[in-house]
Design a protein around this motif. Sequence first.
Motif, PDB file in Angstrom:
ATOM      1  N   ASN A  40       9.572   6.994 -10.208  1.00 30.65           N
ATOM      2  CA  ASN A  40       8.809   6.378 -11.300  1.00 30.65           C
ATOM      3  C   ASN A  40       7.698   7.317 -11.769  1.00 30.65           C
ATOM      4  N   PHE A  41       6.926   7.835 -10.806  1.00 29.41           N
ATOM      5  CA  PHE A  41       5.837   8.744 -11.112  1.00 29.41           C
ATOM      6  C   PHE A  41       5.370   9.387  -9.812  1.00 29.41           C
ATOM      7  N   TRP A  42       4.607  10.451  -9.938  1.00 30.00           N
ATOM      8  CA  TRP A  42       4.057  11.148  -8.782  1.00 30.00           C
ATOM      9  C   TRP A  42       2.609  11.509  -9.098  1.00 30.00           C
ATOM     10  N   ALA A  43       1.892  11.919  -8.075  1.00 29.77           N
ATOM     11  CA  ALA A  43       0.520  12.384  -8.250  1.00 29.77           C
ATOM     12  C   ALA A  43       0.344  13.656  -7.449  1.00 29.77           C
ATOM     13  N   GLY A  44      -0.521  14.510  -7.931  1.00 32.73           N
ATOM     14  CA  GLY A  44      -0.775  15.757  -7.231  1.00 32.73           C
ATOM     15  C   GLY A  44      -2.184  16.242  -7.449  1.00 32.73           C
ATOM     16  N   MET A  62      12.921   0.790  -9.134  1.00 29.68           N
ATOM     17  CA  MET A  62      13.585   0.465 -10.395  1.00 29.68           C
ATOM     18  C   MET A  62      12.600   0.329 -11.555  1.00 29.68           C
ATOM     19  N   GLY A  63      11.302   0.382 -11.245  1.00 29.10           N
ATOM     20  CA  GLY A  63      10.308   0.232 -12.304  1.00 29.10           C
ATOM     21  C   GLY A  63      10.110  -1.211 -12.705  1.00 29.10           C
ATOM     22  N   TYR A  68       8.320   1.860  -4.084  1.00 28.42           N
ATOM     23  CA  TYR A  68       8.249   2.390  -2.732  1.00 28.42           C
ATOM     24  C   TYR A  68       7.462   3.693  -2.764  1.00 28.42           C
ATOM     25  N   MET A  69       6.367   3.760  -2.015  1.00 28.62           N
ATOM     26  CA  MET A  69       5.545   4.966  -1.953  1.00 28.62           C
ATOM     27  C   MET A  69       6.071   5.867  -0.837  1.00 28.62           C
ATOM     28  N   GLU A  70       6.105   7.159  -1.128  1.00 29.81           N
ATOM     29  CA  GLU A  70       6.650   8.079  -0.132  1.00 29.81           C
ATOM     30  C   GLU A  70       5.980   9.445  -0.234  1.00 29.81           C
ATOM     31  N   ASP A  71       6.116  10.201   0.852  1.00 30.42           N
ATOM     32  CA  ASP A  71       5.678  11.599   0.919  1.00 30.42           C
ATOM     33  C   ASP A  71       4.214  11.794   0.561  1.00 30.42           C
ATOM     34  N   ILE A  72       3.344  11.062   1.221  1.00 33.12           N
ATOM     35  CA  ILE A  72       1.907  11.310   1.047  1.00 33.12           C
ATOM     36  C   ILE A  72       1.586  12.543   1.897  1.00 33.12           C
ATOM     37  N   ILE A  73       1.336  13.654   1.225  1.00 31.31           N
ATOM     38  CA  ILE A  73       1.176  14.940   1.896  1.00 31.31           C
ATOM     39  C   ILE A  73      -0.139  15.578   1.465  1.00 31.31           C
ATOM     40  N   VAL A  74      -0.904  16.039   2.438  1.00 30.07           N
ATOM     41  CA  VAL A  74      -2.121  16.806   2.162  1.00 30.07           C
ATOM     42  C   VAL A  74      -2.049  18.092   2.990  1.00 30.07           C
ATOM     43  N   GLU A 101       4.081  -5.040  -8.877  1.00 33.58           N
ATOM     44  CA  GLU A 101       3.322  -6.054  -8.157  1.00 33.58           C
ATOM     45  C   GLU A 101       3.344  -5.840  -6.655  1.00 33.58           C
ATOM     46  N   ILE A 102       4.323  -5.088  -6.175  1.00 30.70           N
ATOM     47  CA  ILE A 102       4.481  -4.837  -4.744  1.00 30.70           C
ATOM     48  C   ILE A 102       4.785  -3.355  -4.556  1.00 30.70           C
ATOM     49  N   VAL A 103       4.071  -2.722  -3.632  1.00 35.95           N
ATOM     50  CA  VAL A 103       4.371  -1.347  -3.248  1.00 35.95           C
ATOM     51  C   VAL A 103       4.498  -1.338  -1.729  1.00 35.95           C
TER      52      VAL A 103
END
Length: 132
Positions: A40-44, A62-63, A68-74, A101-103
């Motif tokens: 759906n989207f990412w952040a960096g 599915m938007g 589902y949040m994944e790969d939180i990497i620092v 509404e749910i992550v």
Amino acid sequence: MMREILINLPIESHEVPNLRELVGWDGRHSDYPTLFERCNFWAGLRVEKNNELIAFGYVAGMGLQHGYMEDIIVHPQYQKKGIGQSLVKKLLQESERVGLEIVTLTYDSKHASFYNESGFKPCSGGLWRKKD
């Protein structure tokens, strides 16, 4: 000095696999750039001095109602400075903005306090994995 965490920050295909390897994960080089096309989207986040990608995470689904949040990497050199929580916060703000509404996410139990502090509540669930 660091820049602002950005949604859908332009990222080269090799940057996330390299960051994954720096934290001790499999690079999964073949996942990129396909991941950017499907999530759906990412952040960096990049550091200003050399434009290096030091933080990354994404939300897939599915938007519709659920993501589902994944790969939180620092990057290891920048951990324990609040960047991870800022990254999660930015992803949750974007989730809300686009109508999720749910992550959900899965995490190693050693990270439970990090995700609790980020607003996640432990819940039951299941996991299926392909047999090797």
